[in-house]
Enzyme design. Sequence first.
Site, mmCIF file in Angstrom:
data_model
loop_
_atom_site.group_PDB
_atom_site.id
_atom_site.type_symbol
_atom_site.label_atom_id
_atom_site.label_comp_id
_atom_site.label_asym_id
_atom_site.label_seq_id
_atom_site.Cartn_x
_atom_site.Cartn_y
_atom_site.Cartn_z
ATOM 1 N N ASP A 9 0.839 -1.207 0.000
ATOM 2 C CA ASP A 9 0.000 0.000 0.000
ATOM 3 C C ASP A 9 0.869 1.249 0.000
ATOM 4 O O ASP A 9 0.929 1.988 1.002
ATOM 5 C CB ASP A 9 -0.949 -0.025 1.211
ATOM 6 C CG ASP A 9 -2.016 -1.096 1.076
ATOM 7 O OD1 ASP A 9 -2.365 -1.459 -0.066
ATOM 8 O OD2 ASP A 9 -2.504 -1.576 2.111
ATOM 9 N N LYS A 31 0.245 -8.087 -2.271
ATOM 10 C CA LYS A 31 -1.104 -7.612 -2.567
ATOM 11 C C LYS A 31 -1.030 -6.211 -3.160
ATOM 12 O O LYS A 31 -0.434 -5.315 -2.574
ATOM 13 C CB LYS A 31 -1.934 -7.593 -1.281
ATOM 14 C CG LYS A 31 -3.401 -7.293 -1.517
ATOM 15 C CD LYS A 31 -4.199 -7.400 -0.236
ATOM 16 C CE LYS A 31 -4.153 -6.155 0.599
ATOM 17 N NZ LYS A 31 -4.760 -4.962 -0.016
ATOM 18 N N ASP A 58 -6.159 -6.839 -5.265
ATOM 19 C CA ASP A 58 -7.225 -6.585 -4.283
ATOM 20 C C ASP A 58 -7.982 -5.313 -4.677
ATOM 21 O O ASP A 58 -7.802 -4.261 -4.087
ATOM 22 C CB ASP A 58 -6.562 -6.440 -2.898
ATOM 23 C CG ASP A 58 -7.544 -6.060 -1.792
ATOM 24 O OD1 ASP A 58 -8.732 -6.411 -1.894
ATOM 25 O OD2 ASP A 58 -7.102 -5.410 -0.820
ATOM 26 N N LEU A 59 -8.806 -5.445 -5.729
ATOM 27 C CA LEU A 59 -9.592 -4.278 -6.158
ATOM 28 C C LEU A 59 -11.059 -4.439 -5.775
ATOM 29 O O LEU A 59 -11.878 -3.564 -6.072
ATOM 30 C CB LEU A 59 -9.423 -4.047 -7.668
ATOM 31 C CG LEU A 59 -7.987 -3.664 -8.073
ATOM 32 C CD1 LEU A 59 -7.883 -3.454 -9.584
ATOM 33 C CD2 LEU A 59 -7.501 -2.420 -7.339
ATOM 34 N N LYS A 60 -11.387 -5.538 -5.127
ATOM 35 C CA LYS A 60 -12.733 -5.723 -4.558
ATOM 36 C C LYS A 60 -13.826 -5.301 -5.530
ATOM 37 O O LYS A 60 -14.627 -4.410 -5.238
ATOM 38 C CB LYS A 60 -12.868 -4.921 -3.253
ATOM 39 C CG LYS A 60 -11.831 -5.235 -2.200
ATOM 40 C CD LYS A 60 -12.082 -4.426 -0.934
ATOM 41 C CE LYS A 60 -11.073 -4.695 0.148
ATOM 42 N NZ LYS A 60 -9.701 -4.205 -0.153
ATOM 43 N N PHE A 61 -13.882 -5.978 -6.679
ATOM 44 C CA PHE A 61 -14.876 -5.595 -7.682
ATOM 45 C C PHE A 61 -16.297 -5.724 -7.110
ATOM 46 O O PHE A 61 -16.637 -6.709 -6.460
ATOM 47 C CB PHE A 61 -14.738 -6.471 -8.937
ATOM 48 C CG PHE A 61 -13.381 -6.382 -9.587
ATOM 49 C CD1 PHE A 61 -12.765 -5.151 -9.812
ATOM 50 C CD2 PHE A 61 -12.713 -7.535 -9.978
ATOM 51 C CE1 PHE A 61 -11.513 -5.071 -10.420
ATOM 52 C CE2 PHE A 61 -11.464 -7.466 -10.586
ATOM 53 C CZ PHE A 61 -10.865 -6.234 -10.805
ATOM 54 N N HIS A 62 -17.092 -4.722 -7.358
ATOM 55 C CA HIS A 62 -18.476 -4.695 -6.861
ATOM 56 C C HIS A 62 -19.302 -3.953 -7.901
ATOM 57 O O HIS A 62 -19.364 -2.722 -7.904
ATOM 58 C CB HIS A 62 -18.514 -3.963 -5.508
ATOM 59 C CG HIS A 62 -19.818 -4.100 -4.791
ATOM 60 N ND1 HIS A 62 -20.014 -3.652 -3.507
ATOM 61 C CD2 HIS A 62 -21.002 -4.638 -5.168
ATOM 62 C CE1 HIS A 62 -21.257 -3.916 -3.132
ATOM 63 N NE2 HIS A 62 -21.866 -4.507 -4.124
ATOM 64 N N ASP A 63 -19.904 -4.709 -8.824
ATOM 65 C CA ASP A 63 -20.629 -4.077 -9.929
ATOM 66 C C ASP A 63 -21.617 -5.108 -10.471
ATOM 67 O O ASP A 63 -21.759 -6.195 -9.906
ATOM 68 C CB ASP A 63 -19.599 -3.632 -10.996
ATOM 69 C CG ASP A 63 -20.052 -2.381 -11.745
ATOM 70 O OD1 ASP A 63 -21.236 -2.341 -12.157
ATOM 71 O OD2 ASP A 63 -19.233 -1.467 -11.930
ATOM 72 N N PRO A 65 -23.043 -8.135 -12.816
ATOM 73 C CA PRO A 65 -22.300 -9.351 -13.176
ATOM 74 C C PRO A 65 -21.453 -9.219 -14.436
ATOM 75 O O PRO A 65 -20.283 -9.647 -14.454
ATOM 76 C CB PRO A 65 -23.415 -10.394 -13.356
ATOM 77 C CG PRO A 65 -24.502 -9.927 -12.448
ATOM 78 C CD PRO A 65 -24.460 -8.425 -12.492
ATOM 79 N N ASN A 66 -21.986 -8.622 -15.491
ATOM 80 C CA ASN A 66 -21.243 -8.532 -16.753
ATOM 81 C C ASN A 66 -19.955 -7.711 -16.597
ATOM 82 O O ASN A 66 -18.898 -8.071 -17.120
ATOM 83 C CB ASN A 66 -22.165 -7.910 -17.813
ATOM 84 C CG ASN A 66 -21.523 -7.886 -19.176
ATOM 85 O OD1 ASN A 66 -21.173 -8.936 -19.713
ATOM 86 N ND2 ASN A 66 -21.350 -6.692 -19.722
ATOM 87 N N THR A 117 -12.678 -5.606 7.392
ATOM 88 C CA THR A 117 -12.141 -5.793 8.751
ATOM 89 C C THR A 117 -12.165 -4.514 9.584
ATOM 90 O O THR A 117 -11.968 -4.560 10.786
ATOM 91 C CB THR A 117 -10.699 -6.339 8.689
ATOM 92 O OG1 THR A 117 -9.998 -5.669 7.646
ATOM 93 C CG2 THR A 117 -10.681 -7.809 8.407
ATOM 94 N N ARG A 178 -2.935 -7.751 13.771
ATOM 95 C CA ARG A 178 -2.282 -6.831 14.697
ATOM 96 C C ARG A 178 -1.877 -7.601 15.949
ATOM 97 O O ARG A 178 -2.410 -8.661 16.222
ATOM 98 C CB ARG A 178 -3.242 -5.691 15.115
ATOM 99 C CG ARG A 178 -3.637 -4.758 13.970
ATOM 100 C CD ARG A 178 -2.466 -3.933 13.460
ATOM 101 N NE ARG A 178 -2.874 -2.979 12.449
ATOM 102 C CZ ARG A 178 -2.907 -3.250 11.139
ATOM 103 N NH1 ARG A 178 -2.556 -4.441 10.691
ATOM 104 N NH2 ARG A 178 -3.283 -2.321 10.282
ATOM 105 N N GLY A 210 -0.085 -5.268 6.080
ATOM 106 C CA GLY A 210 0.389 -4.074 5.390
ATOM 107 C C GLY A 210 1.244 -3.216 6.290
ATOM 108 O O GLY A 210 2.452 -3.461 6.445
ATOM 109 N N ARG A 211 0.623 -2.218 6.911
ATOM 110 C CA ARG A 211 1.382 -1.207 7.661
ATOM 111 C C ARG A 211 2.360 -1.745 8.706
ATOM 112 O O ARG A 211 3.459 -1.190 8.824
ATOM 113 C CB ARG A 211 0.405 -0.184 8.265
ATOM 114 C CG ARG A 211 -0.212 0.710 7.196
ATOM 115 C CD ARG A 211 -1.463 1.401 7.666
ATOM 116 N NE ARG A 211 -2.566 0.452 7.832
ATOM 117 C CZ ARG A 211 -3.787 0.786 8.189
ATOM 118 N NH1 ARG A 211 -4.077 2.054 8.446
ATOM 119 N NH2 ARG A 211 -4.740 -0.115 8.293
#
Length: 231
Positions: A9, A31, A58-63, A65-66, A117, A178, A210-211
């Site tokens: 990140d 990632k 990790d682009l977390k597609f949310h749209d 279906p097509n 999370t 953590r 990540g961090r």
Amino acid sequence: MDQLLVALDVDTGDRALALAKSLRGVAGGFKVGSRLFTAEGPSIVRALVEQGDKVFLDLKFHDIPNTVAGAVESAAALGVWMVNVHASGGSEMMRAAADTASRAHTRPIVIAVTVLTSMTEAALDETGVLLSPLEQATKLAALAQEAGLDGVVASPQEVAAIRRRCGDRFTIVTPGIRGAAAPAGQGDDQARTRGPAEAIAAGATYIVVGRPIIAAPDPRAAAEAIARLRP
Ligand code: C5P
């Protein structure tokens, strides 16, 4: 440690490649999330893939279906090892993602984000979801499995319940790591956390950190300290 995925990140390709170079051999994969991808585009993914790294896009597609199917096809063409969608996009959308992946030349692992999370019960409630994070994450994991996905992203606090519900072959990726070996920095936004060894002991297939690694004064030493903690 194959199970340790490091979240790159950062905001430039140069920084990402330098981190990847310093972490090879201790990280199992990298990632690439929305920060780095928005700054650098697919070239950073290609550069990592060319160097032989496993890349979790990790682009977390949310749209619809097509559109999600098209995005998964593009991700597969980039050579990513793993890609994700949001389970709350519904089973038809997840099925479209799974079907597209299975037709790809090299099939990526496709997983679904259950509940972020960083979300608490109150934050979930604000969005109209009246179940607890544990109930909602378990419900979405079962939906993802029925839709033919390979696994989910879930908080370490939900891993054991999802493992029980979805079985041993289901991939569970857990951010929100953590603890003493992965200390939270200032302004940390993760809410439902656990230590790295606890997450793996509870049944996580992979942990994403990540961090606590990339913001450490010595990222490789921080990653090695986490890798040493395997249960
Ligand atoms: O820095 P930190 O260890 O919190 O990084 C966790 C990474 O995992 C971030 O890149 C974040 O976008 C990602 N992630 C998450 N929770 C999810 C899905 C992805 O924290 N449910």
